[in-house]
Design an enzyme around this catalytic site. Structure first.
Site, short mmCIF file in Angstrom:
data_model
loop_
_atom_site.label_atom_id
_atom_site.label_comp_id
_atom_site.label_asym_id
_atom_site.label_seq_id
_atom_site.Cartn_x
_atom_site.Cartn_y
_atom_site.Cartn_z
N ARG B 39 0.84 -1.22 0.00
CA ARG B 39 0.00 0.00 0.00
C ARG B 39 0.87 1.26 0.00
O ARG B 39 0.98 1.95 -1.00
CB ARG B 39 -0.94 -0.03 1.21
CG ARG B 39 -2.20 0.84 1.06
CD ARG B 39 -1.96 2.32 1.22
NE ARG B 39 -1.31 2.68 2.44
CZ ARG B 39 -0.84 3.90 2.72
NH1 ARG B 39 -0.94 4.87 1.83
NH2 ARG B 39 -0.26 4.14 3.87
N HIS B 231 6.95 4.10 12.31
CA HIS B 231 6.89 4.00 10.85
C HIS B 231 7.94 4.98 10.32
O HIS B 231 7.64 6.14 10.07
CB HIS B 231 5.48 4.39 10.41
CG HIS B 231 5.23 4.28 8.94
ND1 HIS B 231 4.38 3.34 8.40
CD2 HIS B 231 5.69 4.99 7.89
CE1 HIS B 231 4.34 3.49 7.07
NE2 HIS B 231 5.12 4.48 6.74
N CYS B 264 9.86 9.26 -1.74
CA CYS B 264 9.36 10.35 -0.91
C CYS B 264 8.75 11.39 -1.83
O CYS B 264 9.44 11.96 -2.66
CB CYS B 264 10.51 10.96 -0.11
SG CYS B 264 9.98 12.31 0.95
#
Lengths: 264, 327
Positions: B39, B231, B264
């Site tokens: 995901r 995370h 990113c």
């Protein structure tokens, strides 16, 4: 450029035979050509007395010798046993002592060897102790193939710190398995305050094609800054130096900080 | 094959410490890895991945021992085209017993759709930065929590566990520095909504062990340790050091992405998620058990990188698949 970043020690070159290390064939020219700024050390590798003498003649004021915690690695690398290699170094030590030249000792394979596999912490401690007793002012413990983790780093340092004062210890971590900064963090937590690193993470791993080697100085400084640990190094100037050498080498940087910052 | 023997070398070096370390070091004995590659990872890859490849990836990951795999996101395909096939993926994957398959559900509509497609766990994404919240989901933190409240209520009625995420926990691309107090406040709100776990995300990877420690200290005053996860993004190379810091403080749930999938969006060309392989390698070396087979994760990583025609972001995978024969 590195001399202007605030770094206080810059390993300049290696006085080995150009037959073995062609990249360092111009050691005399480099040593004589650089701008030596006051307050900065420019150690050079000297594997034997001949190299030492050439280094001193070229103006070197500090030298380094490279030992290993693995017999097989030593055999493959310099074709002798650990014991024999230390005997060769003794010649360099004696000459250095006579000339008041400080000597830094490196121990390779401290967290694993490409030939022997696991290396016992006791062995690393033993070799480190010998080199320290011979007169090395500092011992840099190298995870040569980057295989170590915070677990093995802790175990190894615990053993070495029983034999060598922590103030004389340095760590030289490779990032081949991405573990370098985590390993360095553990070393810092245990009191180590000297860390080797390479601008732009220059230097791959000769034992794993395409894999990375040295940890990038930029990424290390970024972490130390975040921890509030003083280094005296200007990160921007360091990154500029990394950009310079990567352009010259026509390659991408291995520093993540550099990769991230340059694209925002 | 040489890469196999090299892997065995690294495994044996790691396993040698397995029993010793975790008993004496004060670190958790077990860390749960939440795999977000399918995901979070794929969502941030430029190439749109076909449905069957997504399903194959998840099926492979299901066989590695990973206890949780984030499958997809029930958001409008207008916003996230990569996740447009959420229903098909959810319905198409194998569901292995003992493995959780959470999906993102930003609102009640997404939640209902997820349940209809067979989801049995959902996640909601908050942020510690108001600016980030407004840019990302077009509403303030406060408003977003209201939406999550609806989801949480519906989930409670159906006994569906909800995981909460807090983005920008160590810095924001718009606001810069984020105070630990703010992170603690948002985390507490999510936890009180009924989230069984709150995953603290270093969204732009700017954090360091210093800021990680300060942030966790603040959050741990509001939320029990066993409800916390980290995370970390590896954009500045700090992820493993940050994860280590979190683990040293007792956090025992870590999010990561196979092959370090997912760049990113705020630093073009820079990396994003930390690679699951590299996290497992570290945990193995620390003697912390994860239940995950590193080699099969590397194989799954190899599969998806081949499909995406890209190089892995995992250093362990790079090192392991390219070992020169050492003789």
């Amino acid at each position: 450029m590195l001399s202007e970043t605030g770094l206080r020690v810059i390993e300049a070159t290696s006085f080995v035979s150009p037959r073995w290390v062609p990249q360092m064939a111009d050691h005399t020219e480099v040593m004589q050509g650089i701008n030596k700024l006051p307050g900065i050390s420019y150690p050079v590798l000297t594997p034997n007395l001949k190299g030492f003498q050439a280094a001193v003649a070229a103006g070197a004021k500090e030298v380094s010798i490279f030992g290993a915690a693995s017999e097989l690695f030593t055999k493959k690398n310099i074709n002798c046993s650990i014991e024999e290699s230390l005997e060769r170094f003794e010649e360099v030590m004696a000459a250095a002592r006579a000339a008041s030249i400080p000597v830094r000792g490196y121990v390779s394979c401290v967290l694993g060897c490409p030939y022997e596999g696991k290396i016992s912490a006791a062995k690393v401690a033993e070799v480190s102790k010998k080199m320290y007793s011979m007169g090395c002012y500092e011992i840099s413990l190298g995870d040569t193939i980057g295989i170590g983790t915070p677990g093995s780093m802790k175990e190894m340092l615990t053993a070495v710190m029983k034999e060598v004062p922590v103030g004389a210890l340095a760590v030289h971590c490779h990032d081949t398995y991405g573990q370098a900064l985590a390993n360095i963090l553990v070393a810092l937590q245990m009191g180590v305050s000297v860390v080797d690193a390479s601008v732009a993470g220059l230097g791959g791993c000769p034992y794993a094609q395409g894999a990375s080697g040295n940890v990038a100085t930029e990424d290390l400084v970024y972490m130390l800054n975040g921890l509030g640990i003083h280094t005296g190094v200007d990160l921007q100037k360091l990154m500029d130096t990394g950009t310079f050498i990567c352009n010259a080498l026509n390659r991408r940087t291995n520093s993540k900080v550099s990769q991230a910052t340059c694209r925002l | 094959p040489s890469h196999l023997s090299r892997f065995m070398l690294s495994v044996s070096v790691g396993l040698a410490q397995l029993d010793e370390e975790s008993k004496t070091s004060g670190l958790p004995e077990y860390v749960k890895i939440v795999e977000v590659g399918p995901r979070d990872g794929l969502q941030n890859e430029e190439v749109i991945v076909p449905t069957d490849i997504k399903i194959e990836l998840i099926n492979r990951l299901s066989k590695t021992g990973l206890p949780a795999i984030e499958v997809t996101s029930f958001v409008s395909s207008k916003w996230v085209p990569q996740m447009a096939d959420h229903k098909e993926v959810m319905r198409g994957i194998e569901r292995h017993p003992g493995v959780q398959y959470p999906v993102l559900t930003p609102n009640l509509q997404g939640f209902n759709s997820a349940i209809a497609a067979g989801a049995t766990e959902v996640s909601v994404f908050g942020a510690a930065s108001d600016s980030f919240s407004r840019v990302n989901i077009n509403c303030s933190i406060e408003k977003s929590i209201d939406k999550f409240e609806e989801v949480a209520k519906a989930a409670r009625n159906m006994n569906i566990p909800v995981r909460g995420y807090v983005s920008c926990a160590l810095g924001c691309p718009y606001e810069g520095n984020i105070t630990p107090a703010k992170v603690a406040e948002v985390s507490k709100r999510l936890y009180n909504l009924g989230c069984y776990e709150v995953s603290l995300g270093d969204t732009i990877g700017v954090g360091t062990p210093g800021s990680m420690k300060r942030m966790l200290e603040a959050v741990m005053k509001e939320i029990p340790l066993n409800a916390l996860a980290v995370h970390c993004h590896d954009t500045y190379g700090q992820a493993l050091a940050n994860i280590l810091t979190a683990i040293q403080m007792g956090v025992a749930v870590v999010d990561s992405s196979v092959a370090g999938l997912g760049g990113c969006p705020y630093a073009r060309g820079a990396t994003g998620n930390v690679a699951t392989e590299d996290v497992i390698y570290m945990l193995n070396g620390l003697g912390i058990s994860t239940g995950v087979n590193l080699y099969t994760v590397m194989e799954a990583g190899n599969f998806i990188c081949t499909a995406l025609n890209k190089k892995t972001n995992s250093k362990v995978a790079q090192a392991s698949f390219n070992i020169r024969t050492v003789n």
